[in-house]
Write a protein that holds these residues in place. Structure first.
Motif, PDB file in Angstrom:
ATOM      1  N   ASP A  71       3.013  -8.917  -3.070  1.00 47.16           N
ATOM      2  CA  ASP A  71       4.026  -7.590  -3.938  1.00 47.16           C
ATOM      3  C   ASP A  71       2.806  -7.011  -4.468  1.00 47.16           C
ATOM      4  O   ASP A  71       2.935  -5.584  -3.912  1.00 47.16           O
ATOM      5  N   TYR A  96       6.282  -1.663   0.264  1.00 46.84           N
ATOM      6  CA  TYR A  96       6.186  -2.522  -0.429  1.00 46.84           C
ATOM      7  C   TYR A  96       4.935  -3.183  -1.462  1.00 46.84           C
ATOM      8  O   TYR A  96       5.537  -4.322  -2.851  1.00 46.84           O
ATOM      9  N   LEU A  98       2.179  -3.373  -3.868  1.00 44.17           N
ATOM     10  CA  LEU A  98       0.424  -2.339  -4.777  1.00 44.17           C
ATOM     11  C   LEU A  98      -0.776  -3.191  -4.330  1.00 44.17           C
ATOM     12  O   LEU A  98      -0.540  -4.201  -4.232  1.00 44.17           O
ATOM     13  N   THR A 120      -0.029   1.745  -0.452  1.00 46.08           N
ATOM     14  CA  THR A 120       0.049   2.433  -1.742  1.00 46.08           C
ATOM     15  C   THR A 120      -0.832   1.925  -2.644  1.00 46.08           C
ATOM     16  O   THR A 120      -0.774   0.541  -3.082  1.00 46.08           O
ATOM     17  N   LEU A 159       6.599   3.149  -5.996  1.00 48.57           N
ATOM     18  CA  LEU A 159       6.359   1.670  -5.910  1.00 48.57           C
ATOM     19  C   LEU A 159       6.007   1.808  -7.810  1.00 48.57           C
ATOM     20  O   LEU A 159       5.785   0.855  -8.347  1.00 48.57           O
ATOM     21  N   LYS A 162       7.718  -1.122  -9.907  1.00 45.54           N
ATOM     22  CA  LYS A 162       6.867  -2.838  -9.824  1.00 45.54           C
ATOM     23  C   LYS A 162       5.707  -2.759 -10.335  1.00 45.54           C
ATOM     24  O   LYS A 162       5.161  -3.396 -10.956  1.00 45.54           O
TER      25      LYS A 162
END
Length: 308
Positions: A71, A96, A98, A120, A159, A162
């Motif tokens: 994640d 998804y 980071l 990202t 995101l 998150k």
């Protein structure tokens, strides 16, 4: 969240260690004797403020051995190891994930983003004084552990939730952090400390106590901070604090005998972050037409001494 820490040196070891201590799912990416020691005995962080932290059941492996999709992927390698970290992120990250580079060099997130357009990549920075003391052991003599991360202007923010949730997780792990809307400013502010400190320390072969009283080391350190401030002004960045005052306050709190990671790498005869911490400032000065005479002096010294 599943965390992967790429680079289990002083930065990655502390960041991932505190997250793991708080019960988070953390996998450390390491290699060589350091990796073997972590796999066999766990990871130990020897701190100057809370004693030894020992993580017995530590998940650790090489880049090649890791299977999964994190994640959050914290990139804590030296600047010269960035290409390997990019290749790793390309293999394991998805839309998804980071990706947050926590390097000494300003603008690393944008460099990664250009190579990873579907992922990202935020920008980030950290304040920490730590290093590998022995295989499987991280020494953190100073209490400071502070992280900033955020989206760059105009970046896709799908995101964002998150990223907000990550801030709470870091704080609960005892890590001072801020999910900031001003990451360009905050990252350059940190760079305005670590770059002058590393460059001056290398040029004079000086340890921390040399900066704590009047002399050429302290004078060059302050002058280099001012050169970075001038570049920031040319970039349209306004600092809310006096970076010279902040830098002096930080260095005056250091214990004696400390060297920066760039100094240690050069003394060991290996690759260093000279390109990112010194030459990059000269290049930014040229780009924004800002004089950087002190950095140019250190750059020329580095060429003469074949510093990598």
């Amino acid at each position: 969240m599943r965390f992967v820490i790429v680079g289990t040196g002083g930065t990655g070891g502390c960041l991932g260690g505190y997250l793991a201590l708080a019960g988070n799912d953390v996998t450390f990416i390491a290699r060589g004797r350091h990796l073997m020691a972590i796999q066999e005995k766990g990871l130990t962080i020897r701190t100057g403020h809370r004693g030894d932290i020992h993580l017995a059941d530590t998940k650790a492996c090489t880049m090649e051995a890791y299977q999964g999709t994190p994640d959050v992927l914290f990139v804590c390698v030296k600047y010269y190891g960035l290409s390997d970290a990019i290749a790793f992120a390309k293999r394991v990250a998805d839309r998804y994930t980071l990706v947050i580079p926590i390097l000494n060099v300003y603008g690393t997130g944008e460099v990664m983003q250009q190579e990873l357009p579907e992922i990202t990549c935020l920008d980030g920075c950290i304040y920490v004084m730590a290093q590998v003391e022995a295989p499987g052991i991280i020494a953190q003599p100073q209490k400071i552990l502070r992280v900033f991360y955020g989206f760059r202007p105009g970046q896709d923010r799908h995101l964002a939730d998150k990223a907000h949730a990550l801030e709470k997780i870091l704080k609960e792990a005892g890590i001072s952090c801020q999910f900031t809307e001003q990451i360009r400013r905050d990252a350059l502010q940190k760079f305005a400390f670590v770059s002058p400190l590393g460059a001056t320390g290398l040029y004079y072969n000086a340890t921390s106590e040399a900066f704590q009283h009047a002399g050429p080391e302290r004078e060059m350190f302050v002058g280099m901070i001012r050169e970075v401030i001038a570049i920031g002004a040319a970039m349209g960045i306004t600092f809310e604090t006096d970076l010279v005052e902040t830098g002096l306050k930080l260095i005056d709190a250091f214990k004696p005998g400390l060297r920066t990671s760039m100094q240690r790498d050069v003394l060991a005869g290996g690759a260093s972050e000279f390109e990112g911490l010194v030459n990059r400032v000269v290049a930014l000065g040229e780009m924004y037409r800002v004089p950087t005479p002190l950095y140019e002096t250190v750059r020329e010294w580095g060429v003469a001494h074949h510093v990598q």
